[in-house]
Design an enzyme around this catalytic site. Structure first.
Site, mmCIF file in Angstrom:
data_model
loop_
_atom_site.group_PDB
_atom_site.id
_atom_site.type_symbol
_atom_site.label_atom_id
_atom_site.label_comp_id
_atom_site.label_asym_id
_atom_site.label_seq_id
_atom_site.Cartn_x
_atom_site.Cartn_y
_atom_site.Cartn_z
ATOM 1 N N GLN A 121 0.812 -1.220 0.000
ATOM 2 C CA GLN A 121 0.000 0.000 0.000
ATOM 3 C C GLN A 121 0.841 1.264 0.000
ATOM 4 O O GLN A 121 0.370 2.315 -0.390
ATOM 5 C CB GLN A 121 -0.974 -0.031 1.185
ATOM 6 N N ALA A 152 -8.042 -1.394 7.515
ATOM 7 C CA ALA A 152 -9.131 -0.417 7.621
ATOM 8 C C ALA A 152 -8.832 0.942 6.991
ATOM 9 O O ALA A 152 -9.514 1.902 7.294
ATOM 10 C CB ALA A 152 -9.551 -0.245 9.093
ATOM 11 N N ARG A 156 -6.541 2.874 7.770
ATOM 12 C CA ARG A 156 -6.286 3.760 8.903
ATOM 13 C C ARG A 156 -4.833 4.183 9.016
ATOM 14 O O ARG A 156 -4.502 5.073 9.777
ATOM 15 C CB ARG A 156 -6.698 3.065 10.207
ATOM 16 N N ALA A 214 -5.086 14.503 5.281
ATOM 17 C CA ALA A 214 -5.262 13.317 4.436
ATOM 18 C C ALA A 214 -6.113 12.232 5.088
ATOM 19 O O ALA A 214 -5.894 11.854 6.236
ATOM 20 C CB ALA A 214 -3.897 12.746 4.079
ATOM 21 N N VAL A 240 -7.517 5.837 1.833
ATOM 22 C CA VAL A 240 -8.225 5.488 0.593
ATOM 23 C C VAL A 240 -7.824 4.094 0.090
ATOM 24 O O VAL A 240 -8.067 3.737 -1.047
ATOM 25 C CB VAL A 240 -8.004 6.593 -0.486
ATOM 26 N N GLU A 255 -9.012 1.039 0.777
ATOM 27 C CA GLU A 255 -10.083 0.100 0.423
ATOM 28 C C GLU A 255 -11.079 0.681 -0.573
ATOM 29 O O GLU A 255 -11.694 -0.048 -1.352
ATOM 30 C CB GLU A 255 -10.867 -0.274 1.692
#
Lengths: 159, 778
Positions: free
Chosen positions: B486, B526, B528, B730, B733, B735
């Site tokens: 990610q 999540a 997060r 910010a 994003v 998922e």
């Protein structure tokens, strides 16, 4: 009953004694310690284990080690280093074509096999060439972009 | 406008060069002296009593070092619902469930040993359909549900196949339906699917004879692994060290705890030798966790002017045999049940149902792709019924700042703007433009779907960060949020560079996570990470600056407040003689006479989720969301009426991400999420035989998108309304790009050919059958 085989891998000649049913993937990862080649499915469906044998991309999880006897093998470790990356490697870094990175070595080798034969591929030819390399992170967009960029640069270099 | 040096720039990923050269290490690449290899004996039955296990022949095989059965591992593990043992005890609950594990010198020997094990089963009646599983007299998957430990916000129904019943009640739903001009009810379905990370679950465990446990694992969340392992085994946490190297994709499927207890217990039995388990691809499909199946029924009441007056919602989740994660997906989908709209009257029941299918876990979107297929299809169906434009209808009901969500939360003024996302996507796909429908015998259509999602996590979740100043003035950031593709660590390095005004090349983010050394983080899940680790990292950078300034103020004889940190120095602006290189303060400051001051500089930062509360057990009212990331997705498709084949010409997405930290990394998330969603929309589906055996447990029969299967064109529109308590504004994003693909495409298919689809995947067969039925009706 074991067999002696000999091949050139990443420019180095190696002699090995292997079981006749030993897979090339296991020889590369376990015996030679070249862990850049990944296990993703073991059944030739995902392409994470792709290496080049005499310049052709093969899934090493479905290739017997004995079939590599007297052949030339290239793995991801053989095409470039951090200090001196191969153009495809650099293009993957620059375009953001790498995410989790697990498909990346196989993907780059499939792309190399393509560009070695076809220095100016169309987008469809690129998609065809990497059809056997599954990626779950990138959606392929940046990978295709990276291969195009590397192709352009490599053509420029030859000129 | 803030002027940024590093935030918002296309900094190449920190991990990329290692990954393209094949030197990046994943768990499967690690070797340890004396390491053993594991193979599993798995259940051939969906539901059966284990009458007898005979491992005697296997134990005699030379090279076999440990054979473990469920009876020897009577520990229950879980993060939200501790309903699972690591090997089946007394009975098996799904095909593929591990019954016996063997650790041997080689994989081959372990495999041979597994074949020598004899298990006698007595088949039990099984249940595969969520609605049947809820009926009286259905076979029970868990007889002892009342004895399982679970999180306080989970409501199981012992004596039934219900692991959690989440209830939400807002307003008066009956009154809402009475006020409506039109009431529309529909049912929707999504099958079980798999995350299909390219790296299968891989773990190495070692339980040394002195009591120390070491784990190396492909887990998303090292601290959750340590905690759940320690609690489950009854081992103090300081005796467990969990190491996570690079992860070959997670998508939620590697969150929480998986096979770590198994390798650890095998190691204990093998006298402390390290034991490795690499899931085969087949096991990845049906032994390890998958995404839950979904059945939804939605009744919507609406006025002719387009205002929705009421929604009655039932979501049933096919959790399969175990529901540790499923119970929280049910809850998250329950409190977000309406999608991004303000609905005055709501009754929602979201229910986790046990069946004898493979067991469910998190998968990118955490229930939201499943229920958004229902809600966003329903939005189009309702709009059609009242003759309103679907974009206008969505905008009319949109949950914009100040409006009230399903749980009674008033959206903050700096919340994201779903209306801006919807408008941006509508424009990008040429909504409302008259364009030829028919192109060379094929029919084109456009569809749109909005979305929202907040991180699903306990209300008090926290993260921390450590930023170390090195002797040459460089810094090293330690975090425990993992790198699984990610790109969060790169974004965090940019945040450090910005805060310290220091070249990004002088910042290292540790590549390996290790609980003995790393700062605590709850989980890497999540969406997060950027928000929470970002805030913790900012806090650590500020703390580092404070420490540096305190020492420099003494050395330079100036007030601390006058000092600035930038360009690898601490200085008073405009006074060139009042300046010190950061390197000179890393271990201690030095007065001219040699006396030392201060000490090694180690910035510490933390962040705990703010303002979240428990939800009322009867009404679901409360504050569940740290941040809502809103978005919209639009599809333009081309349908071949002869074959039912659907091609996605264009996929447009807009998300209110507050602030882009790294545009290329964001795009990677967007494109990757879209393509995952397209796989699910058209191809991905678990197909079982009548006995619950998965028939497509390989990548030939279960297809994910190849390079040829992606849309012709991708459009991404970042919307940037910053959230004030987020790092640089910010929002997450990770998922969201995967959430509303299916409904956007389904709505576009209707626009193209007038076929309404209610089931995923939307295979050629289903589209073609829809066309055929439509033809017959005419």
């Amino acid at each position: 009953m074991k067999k002696e085989i000999e091949f050139t891998i990443n420019g180095e000649r190696r002699k090995l004694i292997v079981k006749p049913n030993e897979l090339l993937l296991n020889v590369i990862r376990e015996d030679l310690g070249l862990t850049g080649t990944k296990y993703g499915c073991g059944t030739g469906e995902c392409g994470a284990c792709t290496v080049l044998v005499d310049g052709e991309p093969v899934v090493s999880c479905l290739t017997l080690a004995v079939a590599a006897d007297k052949k030339t093998i290239t793995t991801i470790e053989g095409i470039g280093t951090s200090e001196n990356p191969y153009p495809l490697q650099l293009a993957f870094v620059e375009t953001g074509a790498v995410q989790c990175g697990f498909c990346t070595p196989g993907m780059i080798l499939s792309a190399k096999a393509l560009l070695d034969k076809n220095p100016n591929p169309t987008e469809n030819e690129i998609k065809q060439a990497i059809a056997g390399n599954l990626c779950r992170c990138t959606g392929y967009v940046k990978i295709i972009e990276a291969i195009k960029l590397a192709a352009e640069r490599m053509r420029g270099r030859k000129r | 406008m803030v002027k940024y040096s590093y935030v918002g720039k296309d900094v190449p990923r920190l991990d990329a060069i290692e990954k393209v050269t094949g030197t990046a290490l994943y768990t499967g690449d690690l070797r340890f002296p004396g390491m053993l290899h594991t193979k599993l004996l798995k259940s051939p039955y969906a539901h059966a009593k284990i009458k007898k296990i005979d491992t005697s022949e296997a134990e005699k095989l030379p090279g076999v070092r440990a054979v473990l059965t469920g009876e020897e591992a009577p520990y229950r593990f879980g993060i939200y619902m501790s309903d699972k043992t690591i090997l089946a005890i007394d009975k098996v609950r799904h095909v593929g469930e591990p019954v016996v594990a063997v650790a041997a010198d080689t994989e081959e020997i372990a495999e041979q040993a597994v074949e020598l094990i004899k298990v006698e089963y007595e088949e039990l009646p099984a249940v595969f359909d969520v609605r049947k599983a809820m009926e009286e007299g259905s076979p029970l998957v868990h007889e002892n549900l009342s004895e399982y430990k679970h999180a306080p916000f989970v409501y199981p129904k012992p004596g039934k196949n219900i692991a959690n019943h989440f209830k939400l009640r807002k307003g008066d739903v009956e009154r809402g339906f009475r006020e409506a001009d039109v009431v529309i009810e529909n049912e929707f379905y999504q099958p079980q699917v798999q995350n299909v990370q390219m790296e299968t679950h891989t773990s190495i465990g070692q339980w040394l004879q002195n009591g120390q446990i070491n784990v190396w694992t492909s887990a998303q969340s090292p601290f959750a692994v340590r905690h759940l392992l320690g609690v489950g085994l009854g081992v103090p946490l300081h005796r467990i060290n969990v190491v996570v190297p690079y992860i070959g994709g997670g998508f939620g499927g590697k969150a929480g705890l998986h096979w770590e207890p198994l390798v650890v217990l095998l190691s204990k039995k093998a006298g402390g030798r390290p034991v490795k388990l690499v899931m085969t691809r087949e096991e990845q499909f049906y032994t390890t966790a998958v995404r839950q199946g979904f059945y939804g029924r939605i009744k919507t009441g609406v006025k002719r002017d387009g205002k929705i007056t009421a929604m009655e919602i039932l979501y049933l989740w096919d959790a399969g045999a175990y529901a540790d994660y499923g119970v929280n997906i049910t809850r998250a989908a329950g409190y977000s049940c309406t999608g991004p709209y303000e609905i005055p009257n709501i009754k929602c029941d979201s229910i986790t149902v046990y069946t004898n299918h493979p067991y469910g876990t998190a998968y990118r979107g955490f229930g939201h792709p499943e229920f958004h297929f229902a809600t966003e299809r329903q939005m189009d169906l309702v709009a059609r019924e009242i003759g309103m434009d679907p974009v206008e209808f969505r905008l009319k009901n949109a949950a914009v700042p100040g409006r009230i969500t399903a749980t009674g939360e008033k959206l903050r003024e700096d919340a994201g703007r779903v209306d801006e996302c919807i408008k941006a996507v509508a424009e990008a796909i040429g909504w409302g433009k008259k364009e030829p429908k028919q192109v060379g015998g094929k029919l084109r259509g456009r569809g749109i779907a909005a979305l929202w999602k907040a991180p699903a996590m306990p209300s008090f979740t926290s993260s921390s960060a450590i930023l170390k100043l090195n002797e040459d003035g460089s810094v090293t950031l330690s975090i425990s949020s993992t790198e699984m593709g990610q790109g969060t660590p790169t974004a965090l390095a940019q945040i450090v560079a910005e805060e310290l005004q220091m070249p990004i090349e002088k910042i290292k983010v540790v590549t390996k996570r290790e609980t003995d050394f790393g700062p605590y983080s709850w989980q890497t899940v999540a969406s997060r990470g950027l928000f929470m680790e970002g805030n913790a990292t900012l806090d650590a950078a500020k703390n580092l600056k404070e420490q540096v300034k305190a020492t420099a103020a003494e050395l330079l004889g100036v007030p601390k407040e006058k000092l600035v940190v930038a360009e690898e120095k601490v200085f008073v602006p405009g006074q060139p003689d009042k300046s010190l290189p950061l390197a000179s303060l890393a271990t201690a400051g030095i007065f001219p006479d040699g006396r030392g001051i201060g000490g090694p500089v180690l910035g510490y930062g933390m962040y705990t989720a703010e303002g979240l509360t428990n939800l009322d057990p009867e009404t679901g009212q409360g504050l569940p969301a740290l941040m809502w990331t809103f978005g919209a997705q639009g599809a333009e498709v081309e349908v071949d009426p002869e074959t039912g084949d659907v091609r996605v010409l264009k996929m447009a997405s807009a998300f209110d991400i507050g602030k882009t930290i790294n545009p290329t990394i964001v795009k990677g998330q967007i494109y990757g999420g879209i393509v995952q969603g397209i796989g699910s929309a058209f191809m991905e589906e678990f197909i079982f035989d009548q006995k619950g055996k998965l028939l497509n447990s390989n990548l030939t029969d279960y297809k994910i998108c190849r390079a040829q299967d992606i849309p012709d064109e991708f459009v991404f529109i970042p919307i940037e309304n910053p959230q004030l308590n987020a790092p640089h504004g910010a929002r997450g994003v990770g998922e969201h790009p995967r959430i509303s693909i299916e409904p956007a495409i389904a709505n576009a298919i209707y626009d193209a050919v007038g076929v309404d689809l209610f089931e995923i995947p939307m295979s050629r067969e289903k589209v073609w059958l829809g066309l055929k039925r439509k033809g017959e009706r005419k």
